[in-house]
Scaffold this active site. Structure first.
Site, PDB file in Angstrom:
ATOM      1  CG  HIS A 179      46.526  48.966  35.361  1.00 24.49           C
ATOM      2  ND1 HIS A 179      45.832  47.988  36.040  1.00 24.49           N
ATOM      3  CD2 HIS A 179      45.761  50.075  35.395  1.00 24.49           C
ATOM      4  CE1 HIS A 179      44.682  48.487  36.462  1.00 24.49           C
ATOM      5  NE2 HIS A 179      44.620  49.754  36.083  1.00 24.49           N
ATOM      6  CG  HIS A 233      45.592  51.388  40.199  1.00 21.50           C
ATOM      7  ND1 HIS A 233      45.160  52.676  40.416  1.00 21.50           N
ATOM      8  CD2 HIS A 233      45.226  51.055  38.942  1.00 21.50           C
ATOM      9  CE1 HIS A 233      44.546  53.120  39.335  1.00 21.50           C
ATOM     10  NE2 HIS A 233      44.567  52.150  38.426  1.00 21.50           N
TER      11      HIS A 233
END
Length: 158
Positions: A83, A68
């Site tokens: 992110h 992620h």
């Protein structure tokens, strides 16, 4: 003989948007780690499409086990972190297809990863994606509140 001791101005580093979507200030991110700039300054995006692009030339230095988040060291030496989404770590890597590996040299606009937006939506995850500058660079947003195109629109100068 005369010497000039003037400091040479360093050329500004321009970062491209890592995603297609709306550019928002980091303070608007509904996660205190990002909105209070604990990790560093930057910008965020309300992601609309599933491909994540390199915002500048550099080297991949970090890929989260859960895929992620991706870290890069830019050619200028500045370290950045992308992110993808909030709480997407909970998916334990499901819905993420990474196209790069640690140590790989990449160019601005290169595809880094792809996400499964319907899967993220089914899990009610927010796809707000912060771009964090990990160093003490002066960060100047240049595309706030605008729709931006991943890998093409300039969004920050350092």
């Amino acid at each position: 003989m005369m010497f000039s001791f003037k400091k040479k101005k360093q050329k500004a580093t321009v970062l491209l948007s890592p995603v297609t979507g709306k550019c928002i200030s980091l303070e608007e991110v509904p996660d205190k780690v990002f909105s209070t700039k604990m990790m560093g300054d930057g910008i965020a995006f309300d992601l609309e499409e599933g491909t994540i692009f390199a915002p500048a030339d550099g080297k991949i230095t970090f890929i989260a086990e859960t895929r992620h988040a991706i870290g890069m060291t830019l050619v200028s030496g500045v370290e950045i972190l992308i992110h993808v989404g909030l709480d997407t770590v909970k998916l334990d890597g499901k819905g993420f297809n990474v196209f790069v590996e640690i140590g790989q040299e990449i160019k601005a606009g290169a595809e880094l990863l792809e996400i499964d937006i319907p899967l993220m939506s089914a899990h009610h995850l927010q796809l707000i994606t912060p771009l964090i500058v990990m160093s003490n660079s002066t960060v100047t947003p240049i595309a706030l509140e605008q729709k931006v195109t991943g890998g093409k629109t300039a969004v920050l100068t350092l």
